[in-house]
Design a protein around this motif. Structure first.
Motif, PDB file in Angstrom:
ATOM      1  N   ALA A  96      35.017  41.872  47.351  1.00  0.00           N
ATOM      2  CA  ALA A  96      34.728  40.471  47.044  1.00  0.00           C
ATOM      3  C   ALA A  96      34.474  40.289  45.556  1.00  0.00           C
ATOM      4  O   ALA A  96      34.962  39.320  44.948  1.00  0.00           O
ATOM      5  N   VAL A  97      33.727  41.210  44.948  1.00  0.00           N
ATOM      6  CA  VAL A  97      33.443  41.104  43.508  1.00  0.00           C
ATOM      7  C   VAL A  97      34.736  41.260  42.713  1.00  0.00           C
ATOM      8  O   VAL A  97      34.971  40.520  41.746  1.00  0.00           O
ATOM      9  N   GLU A  98      35.587  42.192  43.117  1.00  0.00           N
ATOM     10  CA  GLU A  98      36.864  42.376  42.419  1.00  0.00           C
ATOM     11  C   GLU A  98      37.746  41.135  42.548  1.00  0.00           C
ATOM     12  O   GLU A  98      38.370  40.701  41.570  1.00  0.00           O
TER      13      GLU A  98
ATOM     14  N   ALA B 166      38.599  34.448  38.675  1.00  0.00           N
ATOM     15  CA  ALA B 166      38.012  33.832  37.487  1.00  0.00           C
ATOM     16  C   ALA B 166      38.684  34.298  36.201  1.00  0.00           C
ATOM     17  O   ALA B 166      38.400  33.764  35.130  1.00  0.00           O
ATOM     18  N   GLY B 167      39.537  35.324  36.302  1.00  0.00           N
ATOM     19  CA  GLY B 167      40.203  35.839  35.109  1.00  0.00           C
ATOM     20  C   GLY B 167      39.278  36.610  34.198  1.00  0.00           C
ATOM     21  O   GLY B 167      39.424  36.562  32.982  1.00  0.00           O
ATOM     22  N   THR B 168      38.303  37.312  34.785  1.00  0.00           N
ATOM     23  CA  THR B 168      37.352  38.083  33.986  1.00  0.00           C
ATOM     24  C   THR B 168      37.427  39.559  34.347  1.00  0.00           C
ATOM     25  O   THR B 168      37.991  39.945  35.382  1.00  0.00           O
ATOM     26  N   ASP B 169      36.853  40.384  33.509  1.00  0.00           N
ATOM     27  CA  ASP B 169      36.800  41.830  33.729  1.00  0.00           C
ATOM     28  C   ASP B 169      35.811  42.113  34.868  1.00  0.00           C
ATOM     29  O   ASP B 169      34.651  41.692  34.794  1.00  0.00           O
ATOM     30  N   PRO B 170      36.223  42.829  35.908  1.00  0.00           N
ATOM     31  CA  PRO B 170      35.317  43.077  37.033  1.00  0.00           C
ATOM     32  C   PRO B 170      34.256  44.138  36.753  1.00  0.00           C
ATOM     33  O   PRO B 170      33.249  44.204  37.458  1.00  0.00           O
TER      34      PRO B 170
END
Length: 174
Positions: free
Chosen positions: A83-85, A91-95
Motif C-alpha cells: 500500500a505504501v509503495e 503521488a509520484g514520490t520516492d517510496p
C-alpha cells in the motif's frame, strides 16, 4: 492563485465547486506526531494534500479502496508495504522515506504488543511486594542525606529482585 485551507495553494476541485472528492483535506496541518505510526500517517497526509489526491483518486490509481486509504491515513489501520509503495507511485514520490517510516512503525507496534502481552501475563498473578525501607529523619523532619549509598544499594537489591521475579514469570509463561 489564492491559498486555500491548510495552505495547499488550491481554491477548488476540478469541477470548480471547491470540492476535491473529499469534504476537505483533513490533517494537512502538521499535527503532533508522537509515534512512528503517527509520523507515517502525517507524512502520507501531507503528500496527499500536496499532490491534491483525494481518497477516490488514490483508489482509482491503486489496488486499495477509498475506505482503505481513509483508514491508513487516519491511523485506523497500519498500511502494508505494498500500500505504501502504491501510494508513493500514485503521488509520484520516492517510496523509500515512507517505507523507512513503515518499518519503524512495525517495529514500534511489535514492541508495544510484546510489552502489553508481558504485562497481561504478570498482571494475573499475585502482586509483587516491595519492602518499605525506612529513611532516617532529622529532628526537623527532613530526611537525613548522610547515607545515600546505603539507600542506593537497597534500591538496587529491590530492583534486582523485581527483575528476577518478572523474568521467572516470563519464562514460566512460555
Amino acid at each position: 492563485m489564492a491559498v486555500g485551507a491548510h495552505g495547499t495553494g488550491r481554491t477548488g476541485g476540478a469541477n470548480g465547486t471547491g470540492e476535491t472528492g473529499d469534504r476537505e483535506c483533513s490533517g494537512c496541518g502538521g499535527g503532533e506526531a508522537t509515534t512512528p505510526w503517527a509520523e507515517l500517517a502525517a507524512e502520507m497526509r501531507r503528500i496527499k494534500c500536496a499532490t491534491e489526491l483525494s481518497y477516490g483518486k488514490l483508489a482509482q490509481r491503486t489496488h486499495y479502496s477509498r475506505s482503505s486509504w481513509e483508514r491508513f491515513l487516519n491511523q485506523k489501520q497500519l498500511p502494508t508495504r505494498v500500500a505504501v509503495e502504491e501510494f508513493a507511485a500514485a503521488a509520484g514520490t520516492d517510496p523509500r522515506p515512507l517505507l523507512l517510516r513503515l518499518e519503524r512503525s512495525l517495529a514500534h507496534e511489535t514492541a508495544a504488543r510484546a510489552a502489553a502481552a508481558a504485562h497481561e501475563r504478570v498482571r494475573g498473578r499475585e502482586p509483587v511486594l516491595v519492602p518499605v525501607i525506612p529513611v532516617p529523619r532529622r529532628a526537623s523532619g527532613r530526611p537525613e542525606l548522610g547515607r545515600p549509598l546505603g539507600l542506593i544499594a537497597a534500591g538496587a537489591l529491590v530492583g534486582g529482585g523485581l527483575v528476577g521475579v518478572l523474568s521467572r514469570a516470563a519464562r514460566k509463561s512460555r
